[in-house]
Scaffold this motif. Structure first.
Motif, short mmCIF file in Angstrom:
data_model
loop_
_atom_site.label_atom_id
_atom_site.label_comp_id
_atom_site.label_asym_id
_atom_site.label_seq_id
_atom_site.Cartn_x
_atom_site.Cartn_y
_atom_site.Cartn_z
N THR A 310 34.13 43.62 28.10
CA THR A 310 32.74 43.36 27.72
C THR A 310 32.00 42.53 28.76
OG1 THR A 310 33.49 41.44 26.45
CG2 THR A 310 33.22 43.53 25.25
N GLU A 311 32.74 41.91 29.70
CA GLU A 311 32.10 41.09 30.74
C GLU A 311 32.25 41.67 32.14
OE1 GLU A 311 30.20 38.53 30.04
OE2 GLU A 311 30.63 38.74 27.90
N GLY A 312 32.93 42.79 32.26
CA GLY A 312 33.12 43.39 33.58
C GLY A 312 34.26 44.38 33.57
N GLN A 313 34.53 44.94 34.73
CA GLN A 313 35.63 45.90 34.84
C GLN A 313 36.45 45.60 36.09
OE1 GLN A 313 33.66 49.77 35.09
NE2 GLN A 313 34.06 49.83 37.29
N LEU A 314 37.70 45.98 36.03
CA LEU A 314 38.62 45.80 37.14
C LEU A 314 39.32 47.11 37.41
CD1 LEU A 314 40.15 43.80 39.09
CD2 LEU A 314 41.89 43.66 37.29
N GLU A 315 39.15 47.63 38.61
CA GLU A 315 39.87 48.83 39.03
C GLU A 315 41.00 48.39 39.95
OE1 GLU A 315 39.12 53.34 40.76
OE2 GLU A 315 37.59 51.80 41.11
N LEU A 316 42.22 48.58 39.48
CA LEU A 316 43.40 48.09 40.16
C LEU A 316 44.21 49.26 40.70
CD1 LEU A 316 45.31 45.70 40.81
CD2 LEU A 316 46.24 45.93 38.49
N PHE A 317 44.44 49.25 42.01
CA PHE A 317 45.20 50.32 42.64
C PHE A 317 46.15 49.71 43.65
CE2 PHE A 317 40.82 49.89 43.98
CZ PHE A 317 40.87 49.67 45.35
N ARG A 318 47.06 50.48 44.19
CA ARG A 318 48.09 49.91 45.04
C ARG A 318 47.54 49.31 46.32
NH1 ARG A 318 53.22 54.13 44.34
NH2 ARG A 318 53.94 53.22 42.36
N ALA A 319 46.45 49.85 46.80
CA ALA A 319 45.87 49.35 48.05
C ALA A 319 44.82 48.26 47.82
CB ALA A 319 45.25 50.50 48.84
N GLY A 320 44.71 47.74 46.60
CA GLY A 320 43.77 46.66 46.36
C GLY A 320 43.15 46.73 44.98
N TYR A 321 41.98 46.11 44.86
CA TYR A 321 41.26 46.18 43.59
C TYR A 321 39.77 46.00 43.83
CZ TYR A 321 40.97 41.00 43.36
OH TYR A 321 40.72 39.68 43.61
N ILE A 322 38.98 46.41 42.85
CA ILE A 322 37.54 46.17 42.83
C ILE A 322 37.22 45.53 41.48
CG2 ILE A 322 35.22 47.15 42.95
CD1 ILE A 322 36.44 49.53 44.46
N TYR A 323 36.70 44.31 41.53
CA TYR A 323 36.27 43.61 40.32
C TYR A 323 34.76 43.65 40.26
CZ TYR A 323 34.91 39.54 37.50
OH TYR A 323 34.31 38.70 36.59
N THR A 324 34.22 44.21 39.20
CA THR A 324 32.77 44.36 39.05
C THR A 324 32.32 43.64 37.78
OG1 THR A 324 32.96 46.56 40.08
CG2 THR A 324 30.86 46.00 39.02
N PRO A 325 31.87 42.39 37.91
CA PRO A 325 31.36 41.68 36.73
C PRO A 325 30.02 42.26 36.31
CG PRO A 325 31.01 40.36 38.69
CD PRO A 325 31.77 41.58 39.14
N HIS A 326 29.68 42.13 35.03
CA HIS A 326 28.38 42.61 34.58
C HIS A 326 27.25 41.79 35.20
CE1 HIS A 326 30.48 45.29 32.14
NE2 HIS A 326 30.34 44.76 30.94
N LYS A 327 27.54 40.54 35.53
CA LYS A 327 26.57 39.68 36.19
C LYS A 327 27.19 39.15 37.47
CE LYS A 327 24.45 38.18 31.83
NZ LYS A 327 24.14 37.01 30.95
N GLY A 328 26.56 39.43 38.60
CA GLY A 328 27.09 38.99 39.88
C GLY A 328 27.53 40.15 40.74
N ASP A 329 27.98 39.83 41.93
CA ASP A 329 28.34 40.83 42.91
C ASP A 329 29.78 41.29 42.74
OD1 ASP A 329 25.84 40.68 44.18
OD2 ASP A 329 26.49 38.98 45.40
N PRO A 330 30.06 42.55 43.06
CA PRO A 330 31.44 43.03 43.04
C PRO A 330 32.31 42.29 44.06
CG PRO A 330 29.92 44.88 43.09
CD PRO A 330 29.11 43.65 43.36
N VAL A 331 33.58 42.21 43.77
CA VAL A 331 34.57 41.61 44.66
C VAL A 331 35.59 42.68 45.02
CG1 VAL A 331 36.38 39.87 44.88
CG2 VAL A 331 34.26 39.31 43.67
N ILE A 332 35.81 42.85 46.31
CA ILE A 332 36.76 43.86 46.79
C ILE A 332 37.92 43.15 47.49
CG2 ILE A 332 37.12 45.83 48.33
CD1 ILE A 332 34.17 46.49 48.04
#
Length: 397
Positions: A310-332
């Motif tokens: 409800t506050e963001g999403q996290l895509e987790l894969f072997r070569a890294g991750y992408i964290y995308t909060p609903h508020k703020g910038d994505p983190v790679i």
């Protein structure tokens, strides 16, 4: 997008994982036998050699050509081979075994290896059938040796840190809504094989093991993942990995029921396992896990586990991750850790120092639970669940 530096923790604590009578000195090389010298065994052995902690003692396989390919690829020179597992078990120079056979041989071979007092790295899935789990767990408990199972993400420092940072009570993702996994495009399982003469020095009956006896048929050996007697294809090879990651992060190893649809939509040969599947698994903790997979050349941006909160999403894969909060910038974050190397090193540390295993037998057995449920649903065409005491898989009424 922000690029973030990522400080990796040191991993497992030094807790005993073996009887200390079986722990080698820190400078001793581990005498290793490889049982199943095919593609996976070859790859894992290569990573083991990079640790400089093993001495290859012997190979055990049903076909001498597999051993020849492995020794030539890894430039090992002449290493003895046998067709008989008993020769491995009776060899006092063998301290540990890498078991990388087809899935239908895992349970019986593993129990014999453990009973002989050999440390074991058991490739996933640890079992082909759900009811094999208690026998395997008992064998490990009675063995006094180290048994590591083959879900190598467990040894990944990135995964360990993600568990702590995103799922350790921080609520960075908010309340979890659902978890979705995708993983496709498997050329090795797309192969359409033809019958060919039986090779010289090939042991067909040994390959069949406890499965139904039948006449020699080359595709069943070279493409064993295509046939349900020997494995469940993408439902075990891939769902086991991503299901383990999802369960680990969610602190929930209790799938309640599953429904799976799919089929042999594209590869019209005599395989029995599906080339394309979708499955939905409901968990006790109140979340759904969906898995989408095809052996066909479907290109995903990332083969990943995607956690929607409800506050963001996290895509987790072997070569890294992408964290995308609903508020703020994505983190790679980009990850270049060799997971297989990390996993075998943890195995050797457990043997030599008693370090805590990252994937002991309970982890391996839990990892395959969603795969067993999904496969049972696929073959029955019904929604399937575990019975009340978790001993069997039955139809949801």
């Amino acid at each position: 997008m922000k690029r973030r530096d990522f400080i990796i923790g040191t991993g497992a604590a030094a807790l005993t994982a073996a009887s200390y009578g079986n722990i080698l000195g820190s400078n001793d090389k581990i005498g290793l036998a490889v049982v199943g010298a095919g593609r996976r065994g070859r790859w894992v052995l290569g990573e083991m050699l990079k640790t400089n902690q093993i001495r290859p003692i012997m190979f055990c396989d049903v076909w001498d050509e597999q051993v020849k390919r492995t020794t030539e690829y890894l430039e090992l020179g002449k290493i003895p081979m046998t067709y008989d597992l008993e020769e491995v078990l009776n060899n006092d120079n063998v301290d540990a075994v890498l078991l990388a056979t087809p899935d239908h041989l895992h349970k019986n071979y593993a129990i014999r290896i453990l009973a002989a007092g050999k440390h074991l790295l058991l490739e996933k899935p640890v079992t082909l059938h759900y009811n094999e789990g208690p026998m395997l767990k008992e064998a490990v408990a009675n063995s006094g040796v180290v048994c590591q199972t083959g879900t190598q993400q467990r040894s990944g420092q990135m995964y360990q840190r993600v568990k702590e940072e995103f799922f350790g009570g921080s609520k960075k993702l908010g309340d979890m809504v659902f978890v979705r996994a995708v993983w496709s495009n498997f050329g090795w399982q797309r192969r359409q094989l033809q019958q060919q003469p039986m090779p010289e020095n090939f042991k067909w009956d040994t390959f069949l093991g406890p499965s139904q006896k039948m006449d020699y048929y080359w595709p069943r050996y070279d493409g064993w993942r295509h046939y349900k007697e020997y494995g469940t294809g993408i439902l075990s090879d891939l769902l086991t990995h991503w299901g383990d990651v999802a369960q680990w992060m969610m602190d929930d190893t209790d799938p309640i029921n599953a429904v799976t649809t799919g089929g042999i939509y594209h590869l019209k040969d005599d395989r029995t396992n599906p080339d394309t599947v979708n499955t939905i698994i409901q968990y006790k903790g109140g979340w759904n896990f969906t898995f989408e997979c095809s052996v066909m050349p479907v290109k995903n941006q990332h083969d990943s586990v995607l956690f929607h909160g409800t506050e963001g999403q996290l895509e987790l894969f072997r070569a890294g991750y992408i964290y995308t909060p609903h508020k703020g910038d994505p983190v790679i974050f980009q990850n270049d850790e060799n997971l297989t190397y990390a996993h075998v090193k943890n195995f050797f540390d457990a043997i030599k120092t008693g370090a805590q295993l990252t994937a002991p037998i309970d982890v391996g057995l839990n990892a395959v639970k969603p795969s067993h449920l999904a496969a049972a649903s696929y073959w029955s065409g019904k929604r399937m669940q575990f019975n009340a005491n978790q001993t069997d898989i039955v139809e949801v009424i």
